[in-house]
Enzyme design. Structure first.
Site, PDB file in Angstrom:
ATOM      1  CG  LEU A 267      -1.989  -1.028   1.360  1.00 37.69           C
ATOM      2  CD1 LEU A 267      -2.748  -0.847   2.674  1.00 37.69           C
ATOM      3  CD2 LEU A 267      -2.947  -0.977   0.182  1.00 37.69           C
ATOM      4  CG  ASP A 268       0.603   4.399  -2.974  1.00 39.90           C
ATOM      5  OD1 ASP A 268       1.495   3.644  -3.391  1.00 39.90           O
ATOM      6  OD2 ASP A 268      -0.206   4.983  -3.721  1.00 39.90           O
ATOM      7  NE  ARG A 269       5.494   8.636   3.128  1.00 43.41           N
ATOM      8  CZ  ARG A 269       5.157   9.742   3.780  1.00 43.41           C
ATOM      9  NH1 ARG A 269       4.906   9.690   5.078  1.00 43.41           N
ATOM     10  NH2 ARG A 269       5.053  10.886   3.145  1.00 43.41           N
TER      11      ARG A 269
END
Length: 308
Positions: free
Chosen positions: A131-133
């Protein structure tokens, strides 16, 4: 996948370095400075078989060595990582906003992987996807090395049903529900992914769930920043997004404006048991309006939260 010859230490595996060739100590000193070169003196650099290398060891160009990296100071992400589920094979976490999935760039210790390894003592824990940050929600890990490939392959071939929730403005001129299809690329070094002409490689089904701007996003593919790009392309950028449609400078220690994007649900047939698995985030998105709607601090040359 080759097993690293050094075990994880304090939740972090060793760095893998491909050398240019020549005396090891001289190369480490010239490329990384005396502190890294001192690791060879201390016997902390090994080859792929685990043999200790000293500073005078002459290596051919392209040889690979392993060593533990020194961690830089990082801003602590002040949010917990609840565990939604775990058994002997997998662990499912409810990742908070602002925490990267795994070490990358300046985010190393402050990542879901390293923090969970340290918290739970699971040295072989590994993410099955990413998942993106800035995206929160359901994140699946494997607990044993031999299981990793099967779960990662499941994500790579699109065998996982993923559901996201997002908050954005409502525009009655945008007909929904609809399937958004485009070609998205992200060039190394660029903050933003972009859409370009050509065969579509990114598909998202977009639905408006409520009049206050709650959307359900169902990705059919998994391109970098896909949901954020597609919502911005519809003229409905996700609230709290510092990258789309424009770049906004955000300090590393500013956690006041989370991206209103949540990986709400994962569903898949387990690659070993065949059982149907379903995991749902306990997190909720804010119903507030976009706090950056009228800000003007833009510029692609700035240090931007979410670039990883």
């Amino acid at each position: 996948m080759r097993r690293a010859p050094l075990p994880p230490r304090d939740g972090l595996g060793p760095a893998r370095l491909r050398v240019h060739g020549g005396p090891l100590g001289e190369e480490l000193a010239s490329r990384f400075g005396p502190e890294v070169a001192a690791k060879a003196v201390a016997g902390e650099v090994v080859d792929q078989s685990g043999a200790v290398l000293d500073p005078a060891t002459v290596l051919p160009a392209g040889a690979v060595v392993y060593l533990y990296r020194e961690l830089r100071d990082e801003v602590e992400v002040p949010f917990d990582i609840p565990v939604l589920y775990q058994d002997d094979d997998i662990l499912v976490a409810d990742k908070p906003h602002f925490l990267a999935t795994m070490p990358r760039g300046r985010h190393v210790a402050q990542t879901a992987l390293v923090r969970l390894r340290r918290q739970l003592g699971l040295d072989e824990l590994s993410p099955a996807h990413r998942l993106d940050r800035l995206t929160a929600g359901v994140l699946l890990f494997t607990k044993r090395r031999e299981l990793r490939g099967a779960y990662q392959t499941m994500f790579a071939r699109g065998a996982v049903d993923k559901t996201y929730l997002a908050r954005a403005a409502v525009d009655p001129c945008v007909a929904l529900p609809r399937e958004v299809r485009s070609r998205i690329i992200k060039r190394r070094g660029d903050f933003q992914a972009i859409e370009e002409a050509g065969e579509p490689n990114a598909v998202t089904f977009v639905e408006l769930l409520s009049a206050d701007g709650l959307y359900r996003l169902t990705p059919r593919t998994g391109r970098t920043h896909q949901l954020r790009v597609h919502m911005a392309a519809l003229g409905l950028p996700i609230y709290g997004d510092p990258l789309y449609p424009r770049v906004i400078s955000v300090a590393d220690d500013d956690f006041s404006t989370p991206l209103q994007l949540l990986a709400q649900r994962l569903e898949f047939d387990d690659p070993f048991s065949g059982a149907r698995r379903e995991f749902v985030s306990a997190r909720r998105l804010s119903a507030a309006l976009d706090p950056w709607a009228d800000q003007g601090k833009f510029g692609a040359d700035q240090d931007v939260a979410g670039s990883g």
